[in-house]
Design a protein around this motif. Sequence first.
Motif, PDB file in Angstrom:
ATOM      1  N   THR A 190      -9.236   3.101   9.980  1.00  0.00           N
ATOM      2  CA  THR A 190      -9.030   2.106  11.041  1.00  0.00           C
ATOM      3  C   THR A 190      -9.478   2.625  12.408  1.00  0.00           C
ATOM      4  N   TRP A 229      -9.433   2.448  16.906  1.00  0.00           N
ATOM      5  CA  TRP A 229      -8.383   2.657  17.916  1.00  0.00           C
ATOM      6  C   TRP A 229      -7.968   1.388  18.623  1.00  0.00           C
ATOM      7  N   ASN A 230      -8.751   0.303  18.514  1.00  0.00           N
ATOM      8  CA  ASN A 230      -8.511  -0.807  19.454  1.00  0.00           C
ATOM      9  C   ASN A 230      -7.346  -1.720  19.080  1.00  0.00           C
ATOM     10  N   PRO A 246      -5.948   6.761  10.195  1.00  0.00           N
ATOM     11  CA  PRO A 246      -6.069   6.016  11.455  1.00  0.00           C
ATOM     12  C   PRO A 246      -7.046   6.705  12.394  1.00  0.00           C
ATOM     13  N   ALA A 247      -7.449   6.027  13.466  1.00  0.00           N
ATOM     14  CA  ALA A 247      -8.322   6.660  14.464  1.00  0.00           C
ATOM     15  C   ALA A 247      -7.582   7.836  15.099  1.00  0.00           C
ATOM     16  N   SER A 296     -14.919  12.723  10.869  1.00  0.00           N
ATOM     17  CA  SER A 296     -15.913  13.630  10.280  1.00  0.00           C
ATOM     18  C   SER A 296     -15.286  14.536   9.221  1.00  0.00           C
ATOM     19  N   GLY A 324     -12.158  11.314   7.133  1.00  0.00           N
ATOM     20  CA  GLY A 324     -12.930  10.149   6.680  1.00  0.00           C
ATOM     21  C   GLY A 324     -13.940  10.559   5.617  1.00  0.00           C
ATOM     22  N   PHE A 378     -12.781  -0.567   5.951  1.00  0.00           N
ATOM     23  CA  PHE A 378     -13.109   0.119   7.208  1.00  0.00           C
ATOM     24  C   PHE A 378     -13.232  -0.903   8.329  1.00  0.00           C
ATOM     25  N   HIS A 422     -22.739   3.938   7.374  1.00  0.00           N
ATOM     26  CA  HIS A 422     -22.566   5.217   6.671  1.00  0.00           C
ATOM     27  C   HIS A 422     -21.509   5.071   5.564  1.00  0.00           C
ATOM     28  N   GLU A 477     -15.506  -4.266   8.634  1.00  0.00           N
ATOM     29  CA  GLU A 477     -15.446  -5.147   9.802  1.00  0.00           C
ATOM     30  C   GLU A 477     -15.990  -4.335  10.960  1.00  0.00           C
ATOM     31  N   GLU A 496     -23.385  -4.207  21.382  1.00  0.00           N
ATOM     32  CA  GLU A 496     -21.953  -4.289  21.686  1.00  0.00           C
ATOM     33  C   GLU A 496     -21.601  -3.208  22.714  1.00  0.00           C
ATOM     34  N   PHE A 554     -18.230  -3.133  24.226  1.00  0.00           N
ATOM     35  CA  PHE A 554     -16.829  -2.843  23.897  1.00  0.00           C
ATOM     36  C   PHE A 554     -16.034  -2.428  25.119  1.00  0.00           C
TER      37      PHE A 554
END
Length: 479
Positions: free
Chosen positions: A146, A148-149, A173-174, A206, A209, A223, A232, A247, A381, A383
Motif C-alpha cells: 500500500t 502513503w496517501n 504498508p508504505a 526495495s 516488497g 498494489f 514492476h 491501482e 501525475e 500528486f
Amino acid sequence: MDLHQNLIGGEWTGGEDASDNINPSDTNDVIGRYARADAAATREAIAAAKAAAPAWARSNPAQRHAILSAAAAEIMARKAELGELLAREEGKTLAEGIGEAARAGQIFDFFAGETLRLAGDVLPSIRPNVGIEITREPMGVVGIITPWNFPIAIPAWKIAPALCYGNTIVFKPADLVPGCAWAIADILKRAGLPDGVLNLVMGRGSVVGEAILDSADVDAVTFTGSVGTGKHVAAKCAQYMRKVQLEMGGKNPLVVLDDADLGIAVDCAINGAFFSTGQRCTASSRLIVTEGIHDKFVAATIDKLKALTVDDARKDGTHIGPVVDQKQLDTDLKYLDIGRSEDSANLAWGGELLNRATPGFYLQPALFTETTNDMRINREEIFGPVATVIRAKDYDEALALANDTPFGLSSGICTTSLKYATHFKRNAEAGMVMVNLPTAGVDPHVPFGGRKGSSYGPREQGRYAAEFYTTVKTAYSLA
Ligand SMILES: NC(=O)C1=CN([C@@H]2O[C@H](COP(=O)(O)OP(=O)(O)OC[C@H]3O[C@@H](n4cnc5c(N)ncnc54)[C@H](OP(=O)(O)O)[C@@H]3O)[C@@H](O)[C@H]2O)C=CC1
Ligand SMILES: O=C(O)CCC(=O)C(=O)O
C-alpha cells in the motif's frame, strides 16, 4: 520511545532495524519507532501466512463475521484517535483523517456483512443426471502493498475483503506511514484473528516488497502506488503467473461547462484538486473549462484559493496540510518549474513555499491557467496541490480533452444540462464518473478503479472485490 514491531505468525517481533515515523507538519515531532523487516523476516511472514491458509479458508462465516465486525466497531469507536494519528503521520487535516478512519470502519463493516452473503450457483448440466456447482474459493496467500496517501482506508479496502473471502495476508504498508498500518494489525489481532492470518511486515519496498514479489508462495498481489512500481509489480507477478491487481495514477479531468452552477463548479475544483494536499490518485488535476464561464471560474477559484489556510494538519482552521515529505515536495517544485517554463502557461496563483510555526513541508496550492493538454504538467501525475486550467471551445472539445490522457481513473463534469451529463457519463473514458461532484472522494461499498494506465486487473471494493480475492471452481457430479 515505544518500538512498534512487525506481526509475524501471531507474534510481535523484530525491530533491530527500525525507523522514526516523522510528522510532516513538524519534522521535529517523532511519532514513534517502527520496525523494518528484512527479506528473511518477510519470508517468515509468507511462511506463516501459508501455514495459516488452509484453516482460515475453512473458517466458518460466523467466525469471520465476528472478527471483521469487532474490528469495524473498534475503528469506529477510535476514529478520532486514529484520525489524529493519520493527520500526524501523513499530513491530512484532522477532519480528513477522522473521515478516512471512519471510512476504514465502514469498509470492515461492509465486508463483515459480506461474509454472511457468500454464495455460489447450482446449475443443471446439458448432460442427463449431472449437476453443476459453481463456487468461489480463496486465492490463498495475498501480498498487500500500500501507498502513503491513504494510510488507513487503502489497507482497509484490501485487508477486509482478503479476510472476508478466506485469504491469509502478508501486508507491507508504505515505509512513510507505518502508524495506521500497525494500528490495524493490532486491532485485528485483538479482535481474535488466528495467528498467521494477517502478517504485518513494515519496511522498504526495495526489501520487503521485493521479497513478497519474489516468493512462489504468494498467490496474489494487490498494489496501490506509482505507475513505475506498478509496472514492476505486474512484470514480477507475470513471471509466477500470479494474479495481480494494480491501482496507480491519475490525471483526472473536471470539465466545467458554460451552463454549470459556478458555486458548485468552484467547490468541486477546490475540493477535488487541492484537498488532501492534492495527494489523491483521484485528484482533479486538469480543470477543462469552456469559454463562456472560463474567466468567471478562474477568478472565483483564485478567490477561494486565497481564503484557504495551509498549516499544521491538526490545527483548527487548517484547510490544507503539508506535503507528505521532502521527496514529494521536490517533485511538486520540479513540476512547478516545468509549468513556469512552458510558453503560454501562467502561474495564476500560489506555488510558494510557506513558513509556519513548525518546520514542515508547506506549499501554497498552485493554479496554472492558459495551459494546453500536451504540456507535461497536463500529461504526468504530479500528486501535489497543483492544478491546471485548460480552455475548451465547447462540450465536444472538452470531452475530447478529458479523454486525451494516458490515465482513466476518475472524470468529472459540472453542468446543469441533463443531455451533457448523460452523454459524459457514457463517453468519459474512466472507471469512475462524477456529475456535479468532485472527482475525488468515493463511497466505501461500490467498485473503485480505472482504465488505461490507471488500473490493471479486477476492481477493488464493494462486492466486485470478490473477483480478485477468489478463484472460481466449477464442480460437476453425477447424481
Ligand atoms: N495511485 C496512488 O494512490 C498513489 C500514487 N503515487 C504516485 O507515486 C509517486 C511516488 O510515490 P511512492 O510512495 O514512491 O510510490 P511507490 O509506488 O514507490 O510506493 C507504493 C508502495 O510500493 C512499495 N514499493 C516501492 N518499490 C517497490 C518494489 N520494488 N517492490 C515492491 N514494492 C515496492 C512502496 O514501498 P516504500 O515503503 O519503500 O515506499 C510502497 O509501499 C507519487 O508522487 C505519486 O505520483 C503514490 C502513492 C499513491
Ligand atoms: O478519492 C478517494 O476517495 C480515494 C482516492 C484514492 O484511493 C487514492 O488517492 O489512492
